[in-house]
Design a protein around this motif. Structure first.
Motif, PDB file in Angstrom:
ATOM      1  N   UNK A  53       0.811  -1.218   0.000  1.00 59.96           N
ATOM      2  CA  UNK A  53       0.000   0.000   0.000  1.00 59.96           C
ATOM      3  C   UNK A  53       0.846   1.271   0.000  1.00 59.96           C
ATOM      4  N   UNK A  54       2.146   1.155  -0.261  1.00 55.99           N
ATOM      5  CA  UNK A  54       3.001   2.338  -0.379  1.00 55.99           C
ATOM      6  C   UNK A  54       3.244   3.046   0.935  1.00 55.99           C
ATOM      7  N   UNK A  55       3.472   2.290   2.008  1.00 53.71           N
ATOM      8  CA  UNK A  55       3.717   2.863   3.340  1.00 53.71           C
ATOM      9  C   UNK A  55       2.642   3.874   3.730  1.00 53.71           C
ATOM     10  N   UNK A  56       1.408   3.388   3.895  1.00 47.95           N
ATOM     11  CA  UNK A  56       0.301   4.284   4.237  1.00 47.95           C
ATOM     12  C   UNK A  56       0.475   4.872   5.638  1.00 47.95           C
ATOM     13  N   UNK A  57      -0.169   5.999   5.906  1.00 47.22           N
ATOM     14  CA  UNK A  57      -0.064   6.630   7.226  1.00 47.22           C
ATOM     15  C   UNK A  57      -0.408   5.668   8.371  1.00 47.22           C
ATOM     16  N   UNK A  58      -1.397   4.806   8.193  1.00 48.77           N
ATOM     17  CA  UNK A  58      -1.766   3.861   9.251  1.00 48.77           C
ATOM     18  C   UNK A  58      -0.609   2.902   9.544  1.00 48.77           C
ATOM     19  N   UNK A  59       0.091   2.461   8.526  1.00 50.75           N
ATOM     20  CA  UNK A  59       1.240   1.572   8.709  1.00 50.75           C
ATOM     21  C   UNK A  59       2.405   2.272   9.374  1.00 50.75           C
ATOM     22  N   UNK A 110      -9.027  -3.781  -1.296  1.00 47.69           N
ATOM     23  CA  UNK A 110      -8.341  -2.712  -2.042  1.00 47.69           C
ATOM     24  C   UNK A 110      -8.078  -1.462  -1.198  1.00 47.69           C
ATOM     25  N   UNK A 111      -7.098  -0.688  -1.626  1.00 47.63           N
ATOM     26  CA  UNK A 111      -6.681   0.507  -0.883  1.00 47.63           C
ATOM     27  C   UNK A 111      -7.846   1.458  -0.618  1.00 47.63           C
ATOM     28  N   UNK A 112      -8.782   1.542  -1.535  1.00 47.60           N
ATOM     29  CA  UNK A 112      -9.887   2.475  -1.331  1.00 47.60           C
ATOM     30  C   UNK A 112     -10.806   2.028  -0.192  1.00 47.60           C
ATOM     31  N   UNK A 113     -10.562   0.864   0.372  1.00 47.39           N
ATOM     32  CA  UNK A 113     -11.352   0.363   1.498  1.00 47.39           C
ATOM     33  C   UNK A 113     -10.621   0.571   2.825  1.00 47.39           C
ATOM     34  N   UNK A 114      -9.750   1.526   2.906  1.00 45.98           N
ATOM     35  CA  UNK A 114      -9.047   1.886   4.141  1.00 45.98           C
ATOM     36  C   UNK A 114      -8.221   0.752   4.730  1.00 45.98           C
ATOM     37  N   UNK A 115      -7.528  -0.004   3.883  1.00 47.28           N
ATOM     38  CA  UNK A 115      -6.583  -1.032   4.322  1.00 47.28           C
ATOM     39  C   UNK A 115      -7.218  -2.120   5.182  1.00 47.28           C
ATOM     40  N   UNK A 116      -8.462  -2.430   4.905  1.00 48.97           N
ATOM     41  CA  UNK A 116      -9.156  -3.446   5.688  1.00 48.97           C
ATOM     42  C   UNK A 116      -8.742  -4.852   5.286  1.00 48.97           C
TER      43      UNK A 116
END
Length: 140
Positions: A53-59, A110-116
């Motif tokens: 996911x490209x190092x998302x803020x949550x990660x 998918x990414x558009x689902x908030x990394x669920x």
């Protein structure tokens, strides 16, 4: 996180903590039968999910929260990467009535689902972890 009552009974405080990694490096230390093997695999999956996911803020936030745990830091620095949990890789959990094997399947959304991730688990009688790859295990 959201879960049904059976999940919450099997993994107490996991939903409350909001992330499986917080649970594994907290209450899970005493509830996971083969904790070292489990966290080694899960840290590698966390690395894979963050990369996917490209190092998302949550990660990044989760990494910042866990980096001071010496066990997490040691495993993170191995730089191992994996993705979804194989169906044949059970998690072994201590319960009030003894240990059980939990066969789980994770589905990344998918990414558009908030990394669920959707996790479906089936509880089975405890099986001794295989000592060699591909070896069969027997119930206790």
């Amino acid at each position: 996180m959201a879960a049904n009552d059976a999940y919450e009974a099997l993994f107490p405080q996991r939903v409350e903590l909001g992330n499986a990694m917080h649970w594994l490096f907290g209450p899970g230390r005493k509830l996971v039968v083969n904790w070292e093997a489990e966290v080694t695999s899960d840290v590698a999956r966390m690395r894979g999910i963050c990369a996917h996911f490209g190092n998302p803020p949550a990660g990044i936030s989760l990494l910042a929260e866990l980096q001071n745990d010496p066990d997490f830091a040691r495993l993170w620095l191995r730089r191992e990467v994996s993705y979804d949990r194989p169906v044949d890789e059970p998690q072994y959990i201590y319960t009030a009535s003894g240990p059980v094997s939990v066969t789980m399947q994770l589905q990344s959304l998918p990414a558009q689902k908030d990394l669920l991730q959707l996790c479906v688990g089936v509880v089975r009688p405890y099986r001794v972890p295989a000592l060699t790859p591909g070896a069969r295990t027997d119930p206790i």
